[in-house]
Design a protein around this motif. Structure first.
Motif, PDB file in Angstrom:
ATOM      1  N   GLY A 183       0.809  -1.210   0.000  1.00 55.66           N
ATOM      2  CA  GLY A 183       0.000   0.000   0.000  1.00 55.66           C
ATOM      3  C   GLY A 183       0.843   1.261   0.000  1.00 55.66           C
ATOM      4  O   GLY A 183       0.535   2.232  -0.703  1.00 55.66           O
ATOM      5  N   LEU A 184       1.930   1.276   0.773  1.00 52.42           N
ATOM      6  CA  LEU A 184       2.825   2.431   0.782  1.00 52.42           C
ATOM      7  C   LEU A 184       3.428   2.679  -0.597  1.00 52.42           C
ATOM      8  O   LEU A 184       3.520   3.824  -1.058  1.00 52.42           O
ATOM      9  CB  LEU A 184       3.941   2.229   1.811  1.00 52.42           C
ATOM     10  N   ALA A 185       3.852   1.599  -1.256  1.00 57.43           N
ATOM     11  CA  ALA A 185       4.460   1.741  -2.585  1.00 57.43           C
ATOM     12  C   ALA A 185       3.442   2.274  -3.591  1.00 57.43           C
ATOM     13  O   ALA A 185       3.755   3.176  -4.391  1.00 57.43           O
ATOM     14  CB  ALA A 185       5.023   0.395  -3.044  1.00 57.43           C
ATOM     15  N   LEU A 186       2.219   1.753  -3.565  1.00 54.84           N
ATOM     16  CA  LEU A 186       1.198   2.214  -4.508  1.00 54.84           C
ATOM     17  C   LEU A 186       0.816   3.667  -4.242  1.00 54.84           C
ATOM     18  O   LEU A 186       0.641   4.457  -5.181  1.00 54.84           O
ATOM     19  CB  LEU A 186      -0.035   1.318  -4.416  1.00 54.84           C
ATOM     20  N   LEU A 187       0.688   4.033  -2.962  1.00 53.71           N
ATOM     21  CA  LEU A 187       0.327   5.407  -2.623  1.00 53.71           C
ATOM     22  C   LEU A 187       1.437   6.377  -3.029  1.00 53.71           C
ATOM     23  O   LEU A 187       1.167   7.446  -3.602  1.00 53.71           O
ATOM     24  CB  LEU A 187       0.037   5.521  -1.129  1.00 53.71           C
ATOM     25  N   ALA A 188       2.681   6.017  -2.748  1.00 52.07           N
ATOM     26  CA  ALA A 188       3.793   6.890  -3.122  1.00 52.07           C
ATOM     27  C   ALA A 188       3.870   7.061  -4.639  1.00 52.07           C
ATOM     28  O   ALA A 188       4.046   8.177  -5.144  1.00 52.07           O
ATOM     29  CB  ALA A 188       5.106   6.321  -2.578  1.00 52.07           C
ATOM     30  N   GLY A 189       3.717   5.953  -5.385  1.00 50.73           N
ATOM     31  CA  GLY A 189       3.755   6.047  -6.836  1.00 50.73           C
ATOM     32  C   GLY A 189       2.612   6.886  -7.391  1.00 50.73           C
ATOM     33  O   GLY A 189       2.819   7.733  -8.275  1.00 50.73           O
TER      34      GLY A 189
END
Length: 377
Positions: A183-189
């Motif tokens: 989730g962190l990776a998707l939100l940051a991207g």
């Protein structure tokens, strides 16, 4: 310490804290955080459409449902006992196709979104909610009907985001801990991509459409095509949010993707701040986490109690709170929580660091008298 270095240090500390939370938080808070991340991704997409392009949409929940159920159908295996359809695709491919499917759904509606403006588009997109609810409740083979369907776990080659514990530094990581980092990776991207769009030429054109579409058209901005493109991009953000939301819930139900969810997304971007990526993230955290906190601590909060016990239910209390926040943001803070005024010490530092303007030499103005004036002949 310079302001830029302070900002970078703050971002670094925040990233370290977020990366370390799964080692200390219990499952309840990790799941609540995942809901907030999914909501933030969807709110970024809606903010691109409503906050930046000025196009009102009440059908955002429809595209979340397309992403969530699209992933379930594409990633699940066919079930002969329940009659549920499944394509059995690899979960990563299924997630990508689900996001693209939401974009295709937005593309089918984009001719309307490109030509209809303001509240008229809001009414038009409201029809998507009714259509979506009818399909979700009656297409049992795809959606499971009223009871919904289970969500296949996400997996990549050699790693599965399931409940099988994986020891990391002596801490057992289950599905919530593993999904936290996804989730962190998707939100940051998603946040970085939206920020790049808004800061580039497309963002300036989108804002021009919002501020004065007639002038933007005279300047050569393709109004219809750009409105349609923003609507498709917003739909894809919603589809991605739906995939992450389904993975966090681990079960999809049609009742969740109704008009109330679309209104909550509007509340997110108004409370957080229209037209900003940070405002979408802040507003999503505000609207998503308040019901979770009230539910968790309903026994110790005044006037808030579990449903059926005589007090105000946590869900009702949360709606009162962020309804009040919407009114307060409109009346007293039009820029939302993302544009709160700086504290006094921060204003002083900004003022002290501002460059000092160069002194301007003053010259005595020339005076003209009637004696030295010459009348041209």
């Amino acid at each position: 310490m310079s302001e830029a270095l302070t900002s970078r240090l703050g971002w670094a500390i925040g990233a370290v804290v977020l990366l370390g939370l799964p080692f200390y938080l219990e499952r309840f808070w990790l799941q609540a955080g995942l809901f907030a991340m999914a909501a933030a991704i969807g709110a970024i997409g809606l903010n691109l459409l409503t906050g930046s392009a000025g196009q009102l949409s009440l059908g955002h929940a429809f595209f979340l449902a397309v992403g969530a159920y699209g992933y379930c159908v594409l990633a699940a295996d066919p079930d002969t006992t329940t009659g549920l359809t499944g394509w059995g695709l690899p979960p990563v491919l299924a997630a990508v196709l689900a996001v693209l499917l939401a974009g295709v759904a937005g593309g089918l509606f984009s001719p309307i979104a490109g030509r209809v403006m303001g509240p008229y588009l809001g009414i038009a997109t409201l029809a998507l909610i009714f259509i979506g609810q009818h399909v979700l409740l009656n297409a049992h083979d795809l959606t499971g009907g009223f009871n919904g369907r289970a969500v296949p776990p996400m997996s990549v080659p050699g790693f599965t985001f399931d409940e099988t514990p994986t020891l990391v530094a002596g801490v057992p990581f289950g599905s919530m801990e593993k999904l936290w980092y996804l989730g962190l990776a998707l939100l940051a991207g998603g946040a970085l991509f939206a920020r790049g769009v808004l800061r580039g030429r497309p963002g300036r054109a989108i804002n021009a459409i919002r501020d004065h579409h007639t002038a933007a058209g005279v300047m050569g901005v393709p109004l219809t095509r750009l409105r349609a493109a923003v609507f498709v991009l917003s739909s894809m953000y919603a589809g991605l949010a739906g995939v992450l939301l389904a993975l966090a819930f681990q079960h999809t139900v049609p009742g969740y993707f109704g008009i109330a969810l679309s209104l909550e997304y509007l509340a997110m971007i108004i409370i957080g701040g229209l037209g900003t990526v940070s405002g979408a993230v802040i507003g999503a955290a505000f609207v998503t986490l308040i019901p979770q906190v009230l539910t968790k601590y309903s026994e110790s909060l005044p006037l808030v109690a579990a449903p059926g016990t005589g007090g105000i239910a946590p869900g009702e209390a949360s709606r009162y709170l962020y309804g009040t926040a919407v009114v307060a943001a409109v009346l007293f803070l039009p820029g939302g929580l993302a544009r709160l005024p700086l504290p006094r010490w921060a204003r002083r530092r900004t003022r002290d660091n501002a460059p000092t303007p160069a002194p301007v030499a003053r010259t005595k103005p020339a005076t003209t008298t009637s004696q030295n004036m010459e009348i041209p002949t």
